[in-house]
Enzyme design. Sequence first.
Site, PDB file in Angstrom:
ATOM      1  CD1 TRP A 136      -2.637   1.669   0.461  1.00  0.00           C
ATOM      2  CD2 TRP A 136      -2.020   1.879   2.623  1.00  0.00           C
ATOM      3  NE1 TRP A 136      -3.350   2.707   1.011  1.00  0.00           N
ATOM      4  CE2 TRP A 136      -2.986   2.868   2.323  1.00  0.00           C
ATOM      5  CE3 TRP A 136      -1.502   1.822   3.907  1.00  0.00           C
ATOM      6  CZ2 TRP A 136      -3.438   3.778   3.284  1.00  0.00           C
ATOM      7  CZ3 TRP A 136      -1.950   2.715   4.857  1.00  0.00           C
ATOM      8  CH2 TRP A 136      -2.907   3.685   4.541  1.00  0.00           C
ATOM      9  CG  ASP A 217      -2.187  -2.594   7.385  1.00  0.00           C
ATOM     10  OD1 ASP A 217      -3.323  -2.537   7.920  1.00  0.00           O
ATOM     11  OD2 ASP A 217      -1.830  -1.808   6.477  1.00  0.00           O
ATOM     12  CE  LYS A 253      -9.910   0.109   3.030  1.00  0.00           C
ATOM     13  NZ  LYS A 253      -9.497   0.768   1.835  1.00  0.00           N
TER      14      LYS A 253
HETATM   15  N1  KET Z   1      -3.752  -0.599   5.267  1.00  0.00           N
HETATM   16  C1  KET Z   1      -3.985  -0.990   4.003  1.00  0.00           C
HETATM   17  C2  KET Z   1      -3.281  -2.189   3.474  1.00  0.00           C
HETATM   18  C3  KET Z   1      -4.872  -0.241   3.215  1.00  0.00           C
HETATM   19  O1  KET Z   1      -5.078  -0.652   1.976  1.00  0.00           O
HETATM   20  C4  KET Z   1      -5.509   0.897   3.739  1.00  0.00           C
HETATM   21  C5  KET Z   1      -6.400   1.701   2.904  1.00  0.00           C
HETATM   22  C6  KET Z   1      -5.246   1.225   5.084  1.00  0.00           C
HETATM   23  C7  KET Z   1      -4.368   0.446   5.813  1.00  0.00           C
HETATM   24  C8  KET Z   1      -5.820   2.403   5.787  1.00  0.00           C
HETATM   25  O2  KET Z   1      -7.139   2.562   5.766  1.00  0.00           O
HETATM   26  P1  KET Z   1      -7.886   3.494   6.839  1.00  0.00           P
HETATM   27  O3  KET Z   1      -8.910   4.184   6.047  1.00  0.00           O
HETATM   28  O4  KET Z   1      -6.881   4.429   7.432  1.00  0.00           O
HETATM   29  O5  KET Z   1      -8.439   2.554   7.851  1.00  0.00           O
HETATM   30  N2  KET Z   1      -6.418   1.603   1.631  1.00  0.00           N
HETATM   31  C9  KET Z   1      -7.308   2.251   0.667  1.00  0.00           C
HETATM   32  C10 KET Z   1      -7.646   3.668   0.931  1.00  0.00           C
HETATM   33  C11 KET Z   1      -6.462   4.581   1.059  1.00  0.00           C
HETATM   34  O6  KET Z   1      -5.513   4.536   0.285  1.00  0.00           O
HETATM   35  O7  KET Z   1      -6.514   5.399   2.019  1.00  0.00           O
HETATM   36  C12 KET Z   1      -6.757   2.018  -0.737  1.00  0.00           C
HETATM   37  O8  KET Z   1      -5.673   1.424  -0.897  1.00  0.00           O
HETATM   38  O9  KET Z   1      -7.437   2.387  -1.704  1.00  0.00           O
END
Ligand code: KET
Length: 406
Positions: A136, A217, A253
């Site tokens: 990511w 994660d 998610k």
């Molecule tokens: N870890 C991973 C692997 C991840 O894909 C995301 C979010 C997060 C943590 C953090 O999400 P949060 O909203 O802080 O709980 N990924 C998607 C959104 C982004 O980039 O913020 C994405 O990859 O599209």
Amino acid sequence: MASVSVFANISQAPEDPILGVTVAYNKDSSPHKLNLGVGAYRTEEGKPLVLDVVRRAEKLLVSDISLKKEYLPITGLADFNKSSAKLILGSDSPAIQENRVATVQCLSGTGSLRVGAEFLKKHYNQHTIYIPSPTWGNHPKIFMMAGLSVKTYRYYDPATRGLDFEGLQQDLSAATSGSIVLLHACAHNPTGVDPTLDQWEHIRKLMRSKGLLPFFDSAYQGFASGSLDADAQSVRMFVADGGECLAAQSYAKNMGLYGERIGALSIVLTSADVARKVESQLKLVIRPMYSSPPIHGASIVATILNDREMYHDWTVELKAMADRIISMRKQLYDAMCAKGTPGDWSHIIKQIGMFTFTGLNPEQVAFMTSEYHVYMTSDGRISMAGLSSSKVTHLSDAMHAAVTRV
Ligand code: KET
């Protein structure tokens, strides 16, 4: 007053590689536009989804006049923390029973990773973290900003579109003992490729033998298999051996609580005494950053996790989201086969979780955006959760054209 800003020489920063895709999408006036950039679930109608069970929990909260808007403790809502630890470690986890887990409520997955990173920088004797290649896009930035030094380990083999298990083992074997290793608990982003349980067991043994510290994660628990327990197996294997680890959880998610910014950091330790001290130090990390976390999202999650019926209803809705994504994979794969697009597209149905790592290059992605109004990240990742049946033909047309013309 002088009209020249003290910031006049500041440079324009680029948009974020993932969230910037939505910015560009919003500016496009085409009725055919399709946003497959950010990993955010959409219904068959292409609409964002608030889970039924979340609406019910919110109604309960709104009508409960005994609830106040007081500050939460620095560590967050106690009920939320306890249930979050159980969700990731298992309700019968000996580590929880033995009070060996320090859990703090944080600002979604990102905030949990950042608090964990800041804690490690301050209190751990090793400051190198190994992250998978690729990973990511925000991972390297989070850890660098916390002052850790970021290195990568091989993870994905573009030739097989699968796990580079040999490379992974070589790189972790060569890592300095004690280094931190970031692991995606399930549904690896962006590749959609996870180790098998057998491979996880090898990784666990290798890491433990070298004293490498696992930092999980977990942003997609329930989205890989549709089962919350199955998707937490990797973490639970590492906890079952009695060793230490960190886990960052996000409810963005799996409960659709993206904008509530609700998540948790759990640190599993070897004794209750160390866990108490670690928690006390986490408070010193959090207090100067944002003082204490927000109350609403934590209350929603705690309400759902602590009510047997609501918990069950959540698992049903979560499974339905996971199943719709699997059905999108099948439909897109069938469409590519029907078109006879050159190449093997079976990875669309083999990869798991929210994303397909298509193998399309940045030029092909740019072509799909300019000619077909299909928005996705330049690494060729598409969010399957943003696709619906009525858009499959449009997407496969775009992919076919990109592959045959660019
Ligand atoms: N870890 C991973 C692997 C991840 O894909 C995301 C979010 C997060 C943590 C953090 O999400 P949060 O909203 O802080 O709980 N990924 C998607 C959104 C982004 O980039 O913020 C994405 O990859 O599209």
